[in-house]
Write a protein that holds these residues in place. Structure first.
Motif, PDB file in Angstrom:
ATOM      1  N   GLY A   1       0.824  -1.213   0.000  1.00  0.00           N
ATOM      2  CA  GLY A   1       0.000   0.000   0.000  1.00  0.00           C
ATOM      3  C   GLY A   1       0.855   1.258   0.000  1.00  0.00           C
ATOM      4  N   GLU A   2       1.953   1.192   0.713  1.00  0.00           N
ATOM      5  CA  GLU A   2       2.878   2.330   0.795  1.00  0.00           C
ATOM      6  C   GLU A   2       3.330   2.784  -0.593  1.00  0.00           C
ATOM      7  OE1 GLU A   2       6.486   1.414   2.938  1.00  0.00           O
ATOM      8  OE2 GLU A   2       7.049   3.531   3.070  1.00  0.00           O
ATOM      9  N   LEU A   3       3.395   1.815  -1.503  1.00  0.00           N
ATOM     10  CA  LEU A   3       3.884   2.142  -2.851  1.00  0.00           C
ATOM     11  C   LEU A   3       2.902   3.003  -3.646  1.00  0.00           C
ATOM     12  CD1 LEU A   3       5.765  -1.162  -3.659  1.00  0.00           C
ATOM     13  CD2 LEU A   3       6.738   1.056  -3.103  1.00  0.00           C
ATOM     14  N   ASN A   4       1.753   3.337  -3.041  1.00  0.00           N
ATOM     15  CA  ASN A   4       0.887   4.385  -3.622  1.00  0.00           C
ATOM     16  C   ASN A   4       1.628   5.724  -3.637  1.00  0.00           C
ATOM     17  OD1 ASN A   4      -2.363   3.473  -2.100  1.00  0.00           O
ATOM     18  ND2 ASN A   4      -1.178   2.467  -3.673  1.00  0.00           N
ATOM     19  N   GLU A   5       2.472   5.932  -2.638  1.00  0.00           N
ATOM     20  CA  GLU A   5       3.160   7.230  -2.467  1.00  0.00           C
ATOM     21  C   GLU A   5       4.163   7.480  -3.597  1.00  0.00           C
ATOM     22  OE1 GLU A   5       2.688   9.613  -0.348  1.00  0.00           O
ATOM     23  OE2 GLU A   5       1.724   8.741   1.423  1.00  0.00           O
TER      24      GLU A   5
ATOM     25  N   CYS B   1      -6.113   1.254  -5.584  1.00  0.00           N
ATOM     26  CA  CYS B   1      -5.317   1.820  -6.678  1.00  0.00           C
ATOM     27  C   CYS B   1      -4.419   0.687  -7.179  1.00  0.00           C
ATOM     28  CB  CYS B   1      -4.485   3.015  -6.209  1.00  0.00           C
ATOM     29  SG  CYS B   1      -3.625   3.815  -7.571  1.00  0.00           S
ATOM     30  N   ASP B   2      -4.867   0.021  -8.193  1.00  0.00           N
ATOM     31  CA  ASP B   2      -4.236  -1.222  -8.658  1.00  0.00           C
ATOM     32  C   ASP B   2      -2.726  -1.051  -8.872  1.00  0.00           C
ATOM     33  OD1 ASP B   2      -3.552  -3.615  -9.803  1.00  0.00           O
ATOM     34  OD2 ASP B   2      -5.318  -3.692 -11.115  1.00  0.00           O
ATOM     35  N   PRO B   3      -1.919  -1.794  -8.129  1.00  0.00           N
ATOM     36  CA  PRO B   3      -0.471  -1.652  -8.289  1.00  0.00           C
ATOM     37  C   PRO B   3       0.080  -2.408  -9.506  1.00  0.00           C
ATOM     38  CG  PRO B   3      -0.947  -3.240  -6.561  1.00  0.00           C
ATOM     39  CD  PRO B   3      -2.273  -2.734  -7.048  1.00  0.00           C
ATOM     40  N   PHE B   4      -0.765  -3.206 -10.164  1.00  0.00           N
ATOM     41  CA  PHE B   4      -0.318  -4.087 -11.247  1.00  0.00           C
ATOM     42  C   PHE B   4       0.812  -4.983 -10.763  1.00  0.00           C
ATOM     43  CE2 PHE B   4      -2.549  -0.545 -13.172  1.00  0.00           C
ATOM     44  CZ  PHE B   4      -3.469  -1.213 -13.961  1.00  0.00           C
ATOM     45  N   ASP B   5       1.773  -5.298 -11.591  1.00  0.00           N
ATOM     46  CA  ASP B   5       2.761  -6.303 -11.195  1.00  0.00           C
ATOM     47  C   ASP B   5       4.019  -5.626 -10.634  1.00  0.00           C
ATOM     48  OD1 ASP B   5       3.575  -9.471 -12.385  1.00  0.00           O
ATOM     49  OD2 ASP B   5       5.020  -8.164 -11.388  1.00  0.00           O
TER      50      ASP B   5
END
Lengths: 276, 307
Positions: free
Chosen positions: A144-148, A185-189
């Motif tokens: 989730g953090e990788l939304n940032e 927010c779909d992170p995909f692969d």
């Protein structure tokens, strides 16, 4: 010690800490237990006697809300005693929810505002690269953090600077606070994304200590590029009650929940053979 | 030194510090051409790091470098050093207690043709609320050098606000800047506190007041935090105070002086600065007129207070 047993101990003390408090970030703490067990049990060159040794390996828990799992690990490694561990979030404590490098022995970087720990980890790895050191910096990062957006700034920097002694561990537990990552927010692969950002990257079963150990040792062999290992994990990992709970990021359990937690703790206690 | 542009002072000082201290590193975010830091790149080698256009990473990586014992000198335009990367500066540098020096350039109307998007009237206000940090707005090349040197040896987070171009020389290099202020003109009827480009306007206003038979002292109050309370209280006991700053009147020099005055030695004050406005493009002298940052504005404010 057997790494799985160490993981069980970390899980037991993480649960005890949070149960003692009555609420907290169970889900995301439990999903990093296995990787912490491998890091602190097998891979890291660290010890409480040399906690300020500049040649030690560094760990940045960028997903700072998983602090309780890191604290359980540091306690088991001897960085502080049990009373300190159970001071989590008590008034005046030196053990706050989110890690604090000034307050807690064994914590290398203050984190809690998501994304920032990754940047700091790139700075630590860059500093050690400048100093010509061979030590490693490990950043534990949430999916989730990788939304940032800041995370992706940091990854670009790491790849450009050839920070091959930076190893990013992505805890892909598929959930963030408001639900599934693919719904928010779909992170995909992640593997494809990290490779596109100039990293070595592959996926590993984040509940399998042996597989994690192999992956970390492989990552240390890499040259010229930083590595991102995507850990396939379960939010609430290792505790059936939390694994099945849909909304398991920050839990304030009801009576049934409390009973389930007590039962899980008792089961873990039996597994690691401690008297409660 | 007094003829150097402030950006040249920056490069020259960092080079000298880096030469004697291997722990000095310089970070920037794709503004080497604007800041004229090519010599840093040449001479610092790997200790010069251009991160690209990513200020959040610039602040975060600086924090990590500080954790490993380096002393990062970080520069970018003032709005990017503060409002764009505020949480990174606050947490990874300030809260995490890392020693680092941030230089924010082109404050207030000096951003000129970059206009309102790049025109920081709020950077001091933002930085002032970070506990225990040090904040300077510099007015002169010698002063800038001295503050950079101090920031290198001291501990904690520093924010230094400066123009990039040539400053009006005010000092000779023999001054003691350690008190955080310099008295540039004596006077008995009141005080003008100013910083940065407003010091010259303050001196002009004091000169004009003198011709009207009014004698005010002018103090370059370049250390915004921790502000020297004694000099402010002393000034308040003398008479009215006018503050002059190239910043919003909320949260900057004027606010800091007013807080000390109100709590210790109440006296009438007026704050010259930007009021309830955003920035816009324009040449410096035009913008100073538009935002009321001229000697004349200071002159009138002091006359009003003395009436």
């Amino acid at each position: 010690m057997d790494t799985q047993k160490f993981a069980d101990q970390i899980r037991y003390y993480t649960m005890r800490e949070l149960d003692n408090l009555g609420f907290g970030h169970f889900g995301g703490s439990l999903s990093i237990v296995e990787v912490l067990a491998v890091l602190y049990g097998k891979v890291l060159n660290v010890s409480p006697e040399r906690k300020d040794d500049p040649d030690r390996d560094y760990v940045v828990l960028s997903k700072g809300h998983a602090g309780p799992a890191l604290y359980a690990t540091l306690f088991l490694k001897g960085y502080f005693d049990e009373a300190f561990l159970f001071s989590l979030n008590q008034n005046g404590t030196n053990l706050p929810s989110h890690p604090d490098r000034i307050k807690t022995p064994g914590v290398d970087m203050t984190t809690g505002s998501l994304g920032q720990g990754i940047s700091a980890a790139t700075g630590i790895a860059k500093g050690n690269q400048l100093l010509g050191k061979e030590n490693y910096t490990f950043a534990i990062v949430g999916d989730g953090e990788l939304n940032e957006g800041q995370c992706w700034e940091a990854f670009q920097f790491a790849a450009h600077q050839k920070l091959d002694h930076l190893i990013v561990l992505i805890d892909d537990n598929k959930k963030q606070l408001d639900g599934y990552t693919t719904d928010i927010c779909d992170p995909f692969d992640f593997v494809e994304k990290m490779q596109a950002f100039g990293f070595n990257s592959w996926r590993v079963d984040g509940g399998d200590v042996d597989a994690i150990e192999v992956a970390l040792n492989q990552a240390k062999q890499m040259i010229d590029k930083p590595t991102a290992i995507v850990l396939d994990t379960v939010k609430g990992q290792g505790v059936p009650y939390f694994e099945e709970l849909v909304d398991n990021h920050h839990i304030r359990p009801d009576e049934a929940g409390k009973a389930a937690i007590k039962e899980a703790i008792a089961t873990l206690a039996e597994k690691i053979e401690v008297n409660q | 030194m007094k003829d150097l542009e402030m950006r040249q002072v920056y490069t020259k000082t960092i080079l000298a510090l880096a030469e004697k201290d291997p722990k000095v590193v310089a970070l920037e975010a794709d503004l080497a051409s604007s800041m004229g830091t090519s010599k840093l790149k040449e001479q610092l080698g790997r200790r010069y790091i251009n991160v690209g256009i990513m200020e959040a990473e610039e602040m975060g990586a600086a924090a990590g470098l500080a954790v490993t014992g380096f002393i990062p000198f970080i520069h970018t335009f003032a709005p990017f050093a503060t409002r764009r990367s505020f949480d990174q500066v606050f947490l990874s540098l300030g809260y995490a207690q890392n020693h680092a020096v941030i230089v924010g350039t082109d404050p207030g109307v000096t951003a000129e043709m970059n206009g309102g998007t790049h025109m920081p009237f709020e950077d001091l206000a933002l930085m002032r609320v970070i506990p225990r940090n040090h904040i300077y707005e510099v007015s002169d090349p010698y002063q800038f050098k001295a503050i950079l040197e101090y920031a290198h040896t001291a501990q904690g987070l520093f924010y230094i606000r400066t123009i990039r171009k040539q400053a009006n020389p005010l000092y000779t290099g023999d001054e003691d800047f350690s008190k955080g202020y310099c008295k540039l003109k004596a006077g008995m009827d009141g005080t003008i506190f100013a910083s940065g480009i407003m010091v010259a306007e303050a001196l002009q206003a004091a000169h004009d007041l003198e011709e009207q038979g009014i004698s005010v002292q002018v103090i370059d109050l370049f250390r915004i935090k921790p502000m020297n309370e004694e000099i402010v209280i002393e000034a308040a006991s003398l008479g009215p105070i006018v503050t002059a700053e190239n910043h919003n009147v909320i949260g900057g020099l004027g606010s800091a002086v007013a807080e000390i005055v109100a709590e210790n030695q109440p006296v009438k004050m007026k704050r010259i600065g930007v009021k309830e406005q955003f920035g816009q493009v324009g040449r410096l002298e035009h913008l100073k007129e538009v935002y009321g940052l001229k000697a004349d504005n200071i002159f009138k404010a002091m006359c009003d207070l003395l009436q």
